[in-house]
Design a protein around this motif. Structure first.
Motif, mmCIF file in Angstrom:
data_model
loop_
_atom_site.group_PDB
_atom_site.id
_atom_site.type_symbol
_atom_site.label_atom_id
_atom_site.label_comp_id
_atom_site.label_asym_id
_atom_site.label_seq_id
_atom_site.Cartn_x
_atom_site.Cartn_y
_atom_site.Cartn_z
ATOM 1 N N VAL A 169 0.893 -1.159 0.000
ATOM 2 C CA VAL A 169 0.000 0.000 0.000
ATOM 3 C C VAL A 169 0.931 1.208 0.000
ATOM 4 O O VAL A 169 1.400 1.646 1.046
ATOM 5 C CB VAL A 169 -0.939 0.019 1.222
ATOM 6 N N PRO A 170 1.259 1.729 -1.187
ATOM 7 C CA PRO A 170 2.230 2.815 -1.284
ATOM 8 C C PRO A 170 1.879 4.036 -0.427
ATOM 9 O O PRO A 170 2.767 4.625 0.195
ATOM 10 C CB PRO A 170 2.238 3.169 -2.777
ATOM 11 N N ALA B 3 -4.844 7.361 -2.931
ATOM 12 C CA ALA B 3 -3.909 8.488 -3.051
ATOM 13 C C ALA B 3 -3.359 8.862 -1.675
ATOM 14 O O ALA B 3 -4.072 8.749 -0.671
ATOM 15 C CB ALA B 3 -4.620 9.693 -3.667
ATOM 16 N N PRO B 4 -2.108 9.286 -1.612
ATOM 17 C CA PRO B 4 -1.518 9.655 -0.317
ATOM 18 C C PRO B 4 -2.335 10.694 0.457
ATOM 19 O O PRO B 4 -2.504 10.562 1.673
ATOM 20 C CB PRO B 4 -0.134 10.196 -0.696
ATOM 21 N N ALA B 5 -2.867 11.692 -0.221
ATOM 22 C CA ALA B 5 -3.676 12.710 0.476
ATOM 23 C C ALA B 5 -4.938 12.081 1.060
ATOM 24 O O ALA B 5 -5.344 12.399 2.179
ATOM 25 C CB ALA B 5 -4.030 13.848 -0.475
ATOM 26 N N VAL C 138 -7.826 9.372 5.915
ATOM 27 C CA VAL C 138 -8.277 8.170 6.623
ATOM 28 C C VAL C 138 -7.574 8.081 7.971
ATOM 29 O O VAL C 138 -8.219 7.903 9.016
ATOM 30 C CB VAL C 138 -8.031 6.892 5.781
ATOM 31 N N VAL C 139 -6.256 8.212 7.975
ATOM 32 C CA VAL C 139 -5.480 8.128 9.219
ATOM 33 C C VAL C 139 -5.919 9.222 10.185
ATOM 34 O O VAL C 139 -6.091 8.977 11.385
ATOM 35 C CB VAL C 139 -3.965 8.198 8.923
ATOM 36 N N ASP C 140 -6.127 10.421 9.679
ATOM 37 C CA ASP C 140 -6.563 11.528 10.525
ATOM 38 C C ASP C 140 -7.934 11.238 11.137
ATOM 39 O O ASP C 140 -8.157 11.490 12.332
ATOM 40 C CB ASP C 140 -6.593 12.822 9.706
#
Length: 191
Positions: free
Chosen positions: A50-51, A87-89, A94-96
């Motif tokens: 998962v890049p 996408a990284p953003a 999601v993490v936030d």
């Protein structure tokens, strides 16, 4: 031409007789989304990178055959691809969201180590279902004996977050590379 139709007919009949989990495994293998997928106990298991999360994970694809009348491999493959190519953003969102949910629930209670949960969360596995994606995180500094389970909806929005204790017989194993993870999965398949 008759020989070709006969071969096509035999292939079609063979596909109809093929176990749905084996069919799903074969389609996942053909897609290249997961490395070395194998069928086990009604699900397909493989590994992937998962890049956006910067990690390699185990991916379980559960067609929920006990709850569904048919197998829709297209929906499952699309869901696997969607989560692996997030996408990284979007991943940061999601993490936030996960961190905010936990911080709101914990409130002013003390934690083992004061660090930003966003930096402590590490994705370990992904489970893909027809209408949801389940993420399992560890947070070794703040929740060393717990899993942080997160359910995402079809749009990869956080739907639910649960912190649950790890089974005392459960061992977290870290891998240096995707190859090491694949070696581990291959040896588990042989058992």
């Amino acid at each position: 031409m008759v020989e070709q139709r006969s071969l096509e007919e035999r292939t079609r009949r063979g596909m109809d007789l093929m176990d749905p989990i084996e069919l799903l495994r074969d389609e996942i293998a053909e897609s290249g989304l997961l490395t070395a997928p194998f069928a086990d106990d009604g699900i397909v298991i493989g590994a992937a990178r998962v890049p956006a999360a910067g990690t390699d994970v185990t991916v379980n694809v559960d067609p929920e055959l006990e709850d569904r009348s048919g197998l829709d491999t297209g929906v499952l493959l699309a869901a696997v691809e969607r989560v692996l190519t997030i996408a990284p953003a979007r991943w940061d969102q999601v993490v936030d969201s996960v961190a905010n949910e936990i911080e709101d629930a914990v409130g002013d209670q003390s934690v083992i180590e004061a660090t930003d949960l966003r930096d402590d969360l590490t994705l370990r596995s992904v489970a893909v279902l027809h209408d949801a994606v389940l993420l399992s995180f560890i947070a070794p500094k703040q929740f060393p004996d717990s899993w942080i389970r997160t359910q995402l909806d079809e749009d990869l929005d956080v739907d639910d977050v649960v912190v649950e204790e790890m089974d005392e017989n459960y061992e977290v194993v870290e891998f240096e590379s995707l190859d090491d993870l694949m070696d581990h999965l291959s040896s588990a398949e042989d058992r």
